[in-house]
Each structure stands twice: as C-alpha cells, then as structure tokens.
Design a protein around this motif. Structure first.
Motif, mmCIF file in Angstrom:
data_model
loop_
_atom_site.group_PDB
_atom_site.id
_atom_site.type_symbol
_atom_site.label_atom_id
_atom_site.label_comp_id
_atom_site.label_asym_id
_atom_site.label_seq_id
_atom_site.Cartn_x
_atom_site.Cartn_y
_atom_site.Cartn_z
ATOM 1 N N ALA A 1 -86.663 25.244 -56.092
ATOM 2 C CA ALA A 1 -86.008 26.553 -56.119
ATOM 3 C C ALA A 1 -86.131 27.208 -57.488
ATOM 4 C CB ALA A 1 -84.535 26.406 -55.733
ATOM 5 N N PHE A 2 -85.962 26.421 -58.537
ATOM 6 C CA PHE A 2 -86.095 26.956 -59.893
ATOM 7 C C PHE A 2 -87.496 27.518 -60.110
ATOM 8 C CE2 PHE A 2 -87.297 26.474 -64.328
ATOM 9 C CZ PHE A 2 -86.243 27.119 -64.982
ATOM 10 N N ILE A 3 -88.513 26.765 -59.686
ATOM 11 C CA ILE A 3 -89.894 27.211 -59.864
ATOM 12 C C ILE A 3 -90.173 28.462 -59.038
ATOM 13 C CG2 ILE A 3 -92.294 26.568 -59.415
ATOM 14 C CD1 ILE A 3 -91.464 23.669 -60.147
ATOM 15 N N LEU A 4 -89.650 28.526 -57.805
ATOM 16 C CA LEU A 4 -89.882 29.693 -56.949
ATOM 17 C C LEU A 4 -89.253 30.947 -57.557
ATOM 18 C CD1 LEU A 4 -89.231 28.131 -53.411
ATOM 19 C CD2 LEU A 4 -91.444 28.761 -54.412
ATOM 20 N N ALA A 5 -88.024 30.829 -58.028
ATOM 21 C CA ALA A 5 -87.361 31.987 -58.630
ATOM 22 C C ALA A 5 -88.100 32.436 -59.890
ATOM 23 C CB ALA A 5 -85.911 31.643 -58.954
ATOM 24 N N ASP A 6 -88.526 31.471 -60.683
ATOM 25 C CA ASP A 6 -89.277 31.781 -61.892
ATOM 26 C C ASP A 6 -90.598 32.468 -61.547
ATOM 27 O OD1 ASP A 6 -89.130 31.566 -64.728
ATOM 28 O OD2 ASP A 6 -90.705 30.053 -64.677
ATOM 29 N N HIS B 1 -94.213 37.259 -61.330
ATOM 30 C CA HIS B 1 -95.197 38.002 -60.558
ATOM 31 C C HIS B 1 -94.654 39.272 -59.913
ATOM 32 C CE1 HIS B 1 -98.467 34.983 -60.733
ATOM 33 N NE2 HIS B 1 -97.467 34.158 -60.938
ATOM 34 N N CYS B 2 -93.335 39.375 -59.798
ATOM 35 C CA CYS B 2 -92.751 40.574 -59.181
ATOM 36 C C CYS B 2 -91.826 41.327 -60.127
ATOM 37 C CB CYS B 2 -91.980 40.193 -57.909
ATOM 38 S SG CYS B 2 -92.985 39.399 -56.640
ATOM 39 N N GLY B 3 -91.584 40.752 -61.299
ATOM 40 C CA GLY B 3 -90.708 41.411 -62.262
ATOM 41 C C GLY B 3 -89.253 41.037 -62.136
ATOM 42 N N SER B 4 -88.848 40.518 -60.983
ATOM 43 C CA SER B 4 -87.458 40.107 -60.762
ATOM 44 C C SER B 4 -87.409 39.192 -59.555
ATOM 45 C CB SER B 4 -86.558 41.325 -60.526
ATOM 46 O OG SER B 4 -86.929 41.974 -59.317
ATOM 47 N N ALA B 5 -86.301 38.473 -59.415
ATOM 48 C CA ALA B 5 -86.092 37.620 -58.246
ATOM 49 C C ALA B 5 -85.098 38.254 -57.264
ATOM 50 C CB ALA B 5 -85.591 36.249 -58.678
ATOM 51 N N TYR B 6 -84.071 38.883 -57.812
ATOM 52 C CA TYR B 6 -83.020 39.452 -56.957
ATOM 53 C C TYR B 6 -83.610 40.513 -56.018
ATOM 54 C CZ TYR B 6 -78.690 41.706 -55.525
ATOM 55 O OH TYR B 6 -77.660 42.205 -54.772
ATOM 56 N N GLY C 1 -79.446 35.991 -54.473
ATOM 57 C CA GLY C 1 -79.639 37.327 -53.930
ATOM 58 C C GLY C 1 -81.030 37.587 -53.399
ATOM 59 N N ILE C 2 -81.747 36.539 -53.041
ATOM 60 C CA ILE C 2 -83.103 36.667 -52.508
ATOM 61 C C ILE C 2 -83.049 36.584 -50.991
ATOM 62 C CG2 ILE C 2 -85.403 35.615 -52.462
ATOM 63 C CD1 ILE C 2 -84.707 34.484 -55.299
ATOM 64 N N LYS C 3 -83.736 37.478 -50.311
ATOM 65 C CA LYS C 3 -83.810 37.442 -48.853
ATOM 66 C C LYS C 3 -84.732 36.299 -48.448
ATOM 67 C CE LYS C 3 -85.259 40.129 -44.806
ATOM 68 N NZ LYS C 3 -84.147 39.656 -43.988
ATOM 69 N N VAL C 4 -84.260 35.450 -47.529
ATOM 70 C CA VAL C 4 -85.032 34.272 -47.121
ATOM 71 C C VAL C 4 -85.128 34.209 -45.604
ATOM 72 C CG1 VAL C 4 -85.180 31.752 -47.178
ATOM 73 C CG2 VAL C 4 -84.310 32.982 -49.177
ATOM 74 N N ASP C 5 -86.365 34.154 -45.115
ATOM 75 C CA ASP C 5 -86.638 33.882 -43.703
ATOM 76 C C ASP C 5 -87.277 32.507 -43.606
ATOM 77 O OD1 ASP C 5 -85.814 36.454 -43.124
ATOM 78 O OD2 ASP C 5 -87.852 37.253 -42.930
ATOM 79 N N ALA C 6 -86.841 31.722 -42.622
ATOM 80 C CA ALA C 6 -87.449 30.418 -42.366
ATOM 81 C C ALA C 6 -88.130 30.463 -41.011
ATOM 82 C CB ALA C 6 -86.406 29.306 -42.406
ATOM 83 N N ARG D 1 -93.928 41.320 -44.700
ATOM 84 C CA ARG D 1 -92.968 41.906 -45.651
ATOM 85 C C ARG D 1 -92.723 41.029 -46.872
ATOM 86 N NH1 ARG D 1 -89.923 42.407 -40.819
ATOM 87 N NH2 ARG D 1 -88.554 40.759 -41.615
ATOM 88 N N ALA D 2 -93.259 39.816 -46.864
ATOM 89 C CA ALA D 2 -92.905 38.826 -47.885
ATOM 90 C C ALA D 2 -93.476 39.178 -49.256
ATOM 91 C CB ALA D 2 -93.392 37.446 -47.468
ATOM 92 N N ASP D 3 -92.673 38.898 -50.296
ATOM 93 C CA ASP D 3 -93.165 38.932 -51.678
ATOM 94 C C ASP D 3 -93.747 37.586 -52.077
ATOM 95 O OD1 ASP D 3 -92.302 41.637 -52.478
ATOM 96 O OD2 ASP D 3 -90.288 40.832 -52.145
ATOM 97 N N LEU D 4 -93.327 36.538 -51.349
ATOM 98 C CA LEU D 4 -93.776 35.181 -51.633
ATOM 99 C C LEU D 4 -93.663 34.363 -50.353
ATOM 100 C CD1 LEU D 4 -94.609 33.007 -53.793
ATOM 101 C CD2 LEU D 4 -92.160 32.572 -54.094
#
Length: 502
Positions: free
Chosen positions: A35-40, A45-50, A78-83, A119-122
């Motif tokens: 999770a830390f690596i994904l947020a980083d 790459h997107c300028g922000s995580a939130y 505050g990140i939108k997550v779809d599984a 729609r995903a950023d990642l």
C-alpha cells in the motif's frame, strides 16, 4: 540478490505457519508495504494520491489477498478502489473489509469491470502468483488486454502469465511498470523475457525467515563486484597483475579490435594487453590504444574472436590459444573453433577457464553446430534453457548477451545482470564487454565470475555514459571511456561502507 524457486518460497511460508506464525500477520505486513508503494507511485506519476482511482485485479491466491488488504489502506487515504474478482473465490476477509471501507467489489464477467479499467489511474495485478503456469486465458486475458496502454500497472509478486521459475512467456500476460515482491524474488523477475514484463523491482520484507534451498538465479550488486574486482597490491608490477593476449579485428572490422582493446585496457584489470592481428589493424589499435603491446608473447589469458574474419594467421593464433590450456574469453569469430574442439573432446582448458560470449543469433548457430536447429527468436524466448544446454554440453560458461545478460555455468549456476540502458544496443558494445571479461580472466578470475563482473561493469558504464549524454544515445567508445570511473565509484562506495560499519 538471490531468486528462489516458487516451491522454496511456498515452503518457507508453510514452515513459518507451522512454527505458529499467523497467516494474517504475514499478509498484513506484505499489504502494508504494498500500500505504501502504491500510494507513493500515485504521487510520483499522478501528482497526488487522494481522489485517484485504483483498480485491483484479484485472483484466489496470496497475491490477490495482498492486493485486497492494500486496497483497504488506500481507501483510508481517500483513494477510490475497485476490486475486480477474476476467480470464483478470493480472500474473504479482504473482500468484506474492503467493501466495508467503501471499496467496490466487481465481478470480472460484467461490463463494469471493463469500465473500471478504463477509468483507472493505476491497475494492480493480483491475478496469479507463484502457482501460475502458462498464459492467461478466458475473461482474465480479455481484462488484461483491455488495460489502457497509458495506465501504469503494478504487479504483486510477479506479472501474471509469466512462468515463475523460468521467466518464459507462453501467452497473454501482464506487462507491469513495477513489480512488488515479497520474501525473495522469483526467478522470472531476473530472467528474460519475464523480467522485461516486470518493470522496476521493489522487495518488501514481510518478516519471513530466510528462504532455504539453493537459489535458482543470482545477481551481483556493488559490494559483490567490489569484493571480486582485482585491486593491485601496493608492491605489484604490471606482469604480476596479469597479461591478456587479444586476437581480434580484421581489415573489414578494425573497430572491433580497437573496442576490445579499449575495454580491456580501460578496465585496468590486467597489467598488460597484447594485440595480435593484421598489420593495418595493428596500426589502428596502437593509434587508439597506445598502451597496447603488439605481437605474440607470454600471457595469462586470451580474448579471441571479436571481429575476426577468416584470417589465416589469426585462425592459427586462435587454435594455438585454445590448445594452450589458458583461460579464454571466446567471442564472435572464434566461437566455431572453440565449439568444435570441445565437441570433439579436445578440452585443453577446464570448465572454469572457458567463457563464451554469444548474442542470441550466435547461440542459435552454436546449437546448429551441435545438431539442434533453433531460431534466434527461440533463443530470445528461452535464453536460460538454451544457455544451459550449451554450457553443459561444452563444459564451459556461456554469457548470452541481451537487454538482460544471462551467464550460465556448466554445473547449472544461473546469473543475470541488467544495469544497462536500452541505448547499449549499439554496434561494438559486445567487443568492449569481451575486452573487460578477458582482462578479468587474465587477472585470475574464473569464467563465471569474470562474466558476471564484466556484465555488471559494462552495463553500469553504459548507464554512466547515457547520463553524461543528458540521457541521450551512447556509442561503444563512450561506454569504454566510462569504465574507469564506473569501477572507481563501485570500489569507492564499497570502501566507504566498510569504514562506516567498522
């Protein structure tokens, strides 16, 4: 770095659980690091995580569970997550807790799954891990193929669809920008072509004890190279440091001789480098490398074949060198003579003294001389497999040049190095590599160590030249010129670390 087989890693996990270790504890530590690596990564790459959108592709294994638990932590930021669930089952505590945290659970069979990917950023690949075999199929393959090319993918443990223990690719697979792995890297993360689908590599310590069993693949780092590099004693003179004889170049290919000599001399691994070749080429070598010593003389090792092109005198010199029993780095125009001699049982030098340095096309030709019809594309898709065949049959070390260089010992030891930028795919680069390897063998290193160390220094020098050119193109001459400073930096960093630890 050592890569262990998927079976050895799974056995280490099972042993930890048998000792009373809790599966959810291991999963939580792995997921926390992920999770830390994904947020980083989102920030970089997107300028922000939130407020960003992450789509998890979740299978039934441990890596799917890691993805789900990491998704819960991303929701808290505050990140939108779809599984998107790609299997009939998934880690149920992770599914329920992610849904309770506001994440969306989506079936792979729905149009909503494709919409989430668009729609995903990642995208996070948690489809299959160390138990995966063969390419992806069915709806899972459709989903992976539907990932927009501009959307980065982070693979959990390894890219799905890549063979874990061989790095081979046999169908549709994930192509990741980054792979986050745990406990120990799997062989596919160090072996081509699978490593090229893995992107950058990050290792998360989940608290698992050291994985037992013999590593399948090894890769040298700075400290390893510094420990192996032949540093001269204060009382050394040039003859004590080793003498390399070089049979290279031709009237058609004089540059190959110059570049091989530059690689050897710039490495500083040997005290003297002798050159044997046509008169006109000798003149060019001496002009470009005034340190070169022309003519035959006593040597401790040979570099044979770079740019050699049917010259009778050079062919005789190559034959004499192969019969000498001295260490030989064998390249290009000397490969056929060496292979035929070893196939015929004429093995003056033992396994530790012979290093073959073919690219994929040359390895295919070697296999042809051995009676196997193999195309270059076959080699590129299975370099470890074919490299092992040649190393075993010829009782020699085989260095297979490529974007990731594979070094295979006759007893099955596999090493890989991948320090170079793509710009190293340029004429003459292999000649510089052969020169470095030959000089290391003259200094006393055995073939396997010389191949690994040479590949490391060669790749790192190429990266240094690339950076010095403002991240632009490089030439083989520039790579050779960057070798001394590259070695100095590696040795200096190692000395600094030793002094700090002391």
């Amino acid at each position: 770095m050592h890569a262990h087989s998927s079976a050895d890693v799974l056995a280490a996990v099972a042993e930890e659980l048998d000792r009373g270790g809790r599966r959810d504890r291991l999963l939580r530590k792995a997921a926390g690091g992920l999770a830390f690596i994904l947020a980083d990564y989102l920030v970089d790459h997107c300028g922000s995580a939130y407020g960003r959108h992450v789509t998890l592709l979740v299978g039934s294994g441990h890596n799917g569970a890691d993805a789900l638990l990491a998704g819960i932590q991303l929701r808290r930021r505050g990140i939108k997550v779809d599984a998107v669930l790609t299997a009939s089952t998934a880690y149920e505590p992770g599914v329920s807790r992610l849904e309770a945290a506001g994440g969306q659970i989506i079936s792979a069979d729905t149009a909503e799954a494709l919409e989430s990917l668009s729609r995903a950023d990642l995208v996070v690949d948690g489809i299959v891990g160390e138990n995966g075999r063969g390419g992806l199929r069915g709806r899972t393959a459709e989903l992976v193929s539907a990932i927009p090319p501009e959307v980065p993918v982070v693979a959990v443990d390894l890219p799905s669809g890549v063979e874990p223990d061989s790095g081979e690719i046999r169908g549709i697979h994930v192509r990741a920008s980054l792979t986050v792995t745990f406990a120990a890297p799997k062989p596919c993360l160090l072996l081509p072509p699978g490593c090229h689908a893995a992107g950058d590599l990050r290792l998360v310590d989940e608290g698992l004890p050291t994985v037992s069993g013999t590593p399948r693949v090894r890769r040298l780092g700075d400290r390893d190279v510094a420990a192996l590099w032949p540093i001269p004693e204060r009382t050394a003179h040039k003859y004590l440091r080793g003498v390399l004889g070089v049979v290279a170049g031709a009237d058609r290919y004089p540059g190959a001789a110059v570049l091989a000599m530059l690689g050897a001399v710039k490495s500083g691994a040997a005290g003297i480098t002798r050159y044997i070749g046509p008169e006109a080429v000798t003149a060019q070598v001496l002009s470009a490398v005034p340190e070169a010593v022309p003519g035959i003389g006593q040597v401790q090792a040979w570099l044979l074949g770079s740019g050699v092109d049917n010259d009778e005198d050079q062919d005789k010199a190559i034959d004499t060198a192969l019969r000498s029993g001295l260490p030989c780095a064998v390249d290009a125009g000397a490969l056929k003579a060496c292979v035929r001699r070893r196939l015929d049982g004429e093995r003056a030098a033992d396994a530790g003294k012979i290093l073959l340095t073919p690219h994929a096309g040359e390895l295919a030709r070697i296999l042809g001389w051995m009676g196997q019809r193999v195309d270059r594309s076959d080699i590129e898709s299975r370099p470890m497999y074919y490299g092992r065949i040649v190393a075993r049959e010829l009782d020699a070390t085989v260095l297979v040049k490529g974007p990731t260089t594979i070094i295979v010992g006759p007893e099955g030891v596999i090493a890989s190095q991948a320090e170079a930028p793509p710009w190293l795919a340029t004429a003459g680069a292999g000649d510089v590599l052969a020169g470095i390897a030959g000089a290391l063998m003259a200094s006393g290193l055995e073939a396997l160590d010389a191949g690994e160390v040479a590949a490391f220094v060669h790749g790192r020098a190429a990266m240094r030249a690339h950076i010095d050119n403002d991240n632009g193109p490089i030439t083989a001459s520039e790579v050779a010129a960057a070798v001394p400073a590259t070695i100095g930096k590696v040795l200096g960093a190692a000395r600094f670390r030793r002094s700090v630890s002391t």
